[in-house]
Design an enzyme around this catalytic site. Structure first.
Site, PDB file in Angstrom:
ATOM      1  N   ARG A 162       0.781  -1.236   0.176  1.00 43.42           N
ATOM      2  CA  ARG A 162       0.126   0.067  -0.045  1.00 43.42           C
ATOM      3  C   ARG A 162       0.892   1.209   0.118  1.00 43.42           C
ATOM      4  O   ARG A 162       2.096   1.301   0.661  1.00 43.42           O
ATOM      5  CB  ARG A 162      -0.891   0.162   1.216  1.00 43.42           C
ATOM      6  CG  ARG A 162      -1.961  -0.832   1.287  1.00 43.42           C
ATOM      7  CD  ARG A 162      -2.875  -0.826   2.471  1.00 43.42           C
ATOM      8  NE  ARG A 162      -4.140  -1.580   2.090  1.00 43.42           N
ATOM      9  CZ  ARG A 162      -5.330  -0.634   1.716  1.00 43.42           C
ATOM     10  NH1 ARG A 162      -5.299   0.645   1.343  1.00 43.42           N
ATOM     11  NH2 ARG A 162      -6.372  -1.266   1.560  1.00 43.42           N
ATOM     12  N   THR A 200      -9.434  -3.679   1.165  1.00 44.46           N
ATOM     13  CA  THR A 200     -10.000  -3.072  -0.198  1.00 44.46           C
ATOM     14  C   THR A 200     -11.274  -2.933  -0.243  1.00 44.46           C
ATOM     15  O   THR A 200     -12.114  -4.170   0.090  1.00 44.46           O
ATOM     16  CB  THR A 200      -9.285  -3.782  -1.143  1.00 44.46           C
ATOM     17  OG1 THR A 200      -7.996  -3.985  -0.833  1.00 44.46           O
ATOM     18  CG2 THR A 200      -9.521  -3.287  -2.517  1.00 44.46           C
ATOM     19  N   GLU A 222      -9.923 -10.494 -11.125  1.00 47.87           N
ATOM     20  CA  GLU A 222     -10.404 -11.062  -9.966  1.00 47.87           C
ATOM     21  C   GLU A 222     -11.877 -10.534  -9.433  1.00 47.87           C
ATOM     22  O   GLU A 222     -11.845  -9.289  -9.188  1.00 47.87           O
ATOM     23  CB  GLU A 222      -9.183 -11.095  -8.916  1.00 47.87           C
ATOM     24  CG  GLU A 222      -9.630 -11.434  -7.434  1.00 47.87           C
ATOM     25  CD  GLU A 222      -8.572 -11.235  -6.591  1.00 47.87           C
ATOM     26  OE1 GLU A 222      -7.604 -11.086  -6.747  1.00 47.87           O
ATOM     27  OE2 GLU A 222      -9.055 -11.243  -5.550  1.00 47.87           O
TER      28      GLU A 222
HETATM   29  N1  PXP Z   1      -8.166 -10.000  -3.414  1.00 52.52           N
HETATM   30  C1  PXP Z   1      -7.878  -9.047  -3.193  1.00 52.52           C
HETATM   31  C2  PXP Z   1      -7.673  -8.126  -4.528  1.00 52.52           C
HETATM   32  C3  PXP Z   1      -7.685  -7.978  -2.000  1.00 52.52           C
HETATM   33  O1  PXP Z   1      -7.466  -6.986  -1.967  1.00 52.52           O
HETATM   34  C4  PXP Z   1      -7.714  -8.828  -0.816  1.00 52.52           C
HETATM   35  C5  PXP Z   1      -7.403  -8.173   0.543  1.00 52.52           C
HETATM   36  O2  PXP Z   1      -6.256  -7.758   0.379  1.00 52.52           O
HETATM   37  C6  PXP Z   1      -8.046 -10.234  -0.973  1.00 52.52           C
HETATM   38  C7  PXP Z   1      -8.171 -10.645  -2.258  1.00 52.52           C
HETATM   39  C8  PXP Z   1      -8.021 -11.218   0.254  1.00 52.52           C
HETATM   40  O3  PXP Z   1      -9.102 -10.764   1.002  1.00 52.52           O
HETATM   41  P1  PXP Z   1      -9.422 -11.454   2.632  1.00 52.52           P
HETATM   42  O4  PXP Z   1      -8.012 -11.065   3.351  1.00 52.52           O
HETATM   43  O5  PXP Z   1     -10.550 -10.884   3.037  1.00 52.52           O
HETATM   44  O6  PXP Z   1      -9.283 -13.186   2.283  1.00 52.52           O
END
Ligand code: PXP
Length: 245
Positions: free
Chosen positions: A44, A100, A150
């Protein structure tokens, strides 16, 4: 189906004391032992968890898919081109958010995103866009030249009952739309040991990107076990639905 393990929250714990423990690299190594197919980290702008040193050291030591999540800014594009992760996932980033929050506004920020994709691809980096389950955003991602999208599963994960059913249908339709347009499809955000099965069972999904639930479980059972448990759930759900691996 691939499991990409996001290790940001190992670094969150380290930053609670601004010290050296726990070491994200150690977490990544244990994730590999647990059967992870990839390691994800989000650098970040405010470096609130992962920092430049983590990226550099992971790039040198992790030999499975290294996925760098980042905003499409000049600074991050420069860092990605220098470190050459295997994959970049472009995400929207707000300073005040806890995580995010939504997908990229691909149409609103089209020129900036398409230019970032081009510069990633010219460095040989597979590039994915984190988007809401929305057909117009998928089409715009294809137009922007992305290799993959994604699909944001956060609303599916955060809702219950009929609303969750609606959100699940949105994700499933988005996966079908993306595949029909010939772009690869990943999914992630908010997935945990209870809700991952239905997403893992969607035909054609390339990989799931999961962090918070795995690191949370790892606090109690260890990283290797937490990753292995998640990998098993994904493999079983995916196989039951006829996916190949
Ligand atoms: N995908 C993306 C693009 C993300 O920003 C995040 C969180 O950083 C994740 C997946 C994973 O999310 P979580 O931590 O809720 O499993």
């Amino acid at each position: 189906m691939k499991l990409g393990v996001n290790i940001d929250h190992i670094a969150t714990l380290r930053q609670a004391r601004r010290g050296v423990d726990p070491e994200p690299l150690a977490g990544a190594a244990l994730a590999v032992l647990g059967g992870a197919d990839g390691i994800t980290l989000h650098l970040r702008e405010d470096r609130r968890h992962i920092n430049d040193r983590d990226l550099s050291i992971l790039r040198q030591t992790i030999h499975i898919e290294l996925n760098l999540e980042m905003a499409a800014t000049e600074e991050m594009i420069r860092i990605a081109r220098k470190n050459r992760p295997d994959m970049v996932t472009l995400v929207p980033e707000k300073r005040e958010e806890l995580t995010t929050e939504g997908g990229l506004d691909v149409r609103g920020g089209f020129d900036q995103i398409a230019s970032a994709v081009k510069r990633m691809k010219s460095a040989g980096i597979f590039t994915s866009l984190f988007i809401n389950p929305d057909a117009d955003d998928i089409k715009a991602s294809v137009d922007a030249g992305a290799d993959a999208v994604e699909i944001h599963t956060g609303r599916y994960a955060d809702t219950r009952g009929r609303e969750r059913e609606r959100e699940f249908r949105r994700v499933a339709t988005a996966v079908e739309t993306a595949l029909a347009l010939g772009i690869e499809v990943n999914a992630g955000h908010g997935l945990n040991y209870d809700n991952v099965g239905r997403i893992a069972a969607l035909p054609g999904v390339r990989g799931l990107y999961i962090g918070h639930s795995i690191v949370s479980r790892a606090v109690f059972v260890g990283m290797e076990t937490a990753v292995r448990d998640m990998k098993r759930l994904i493999t079983e759900a995916s196989r039951d639905s006829g996916n190949r691996d």
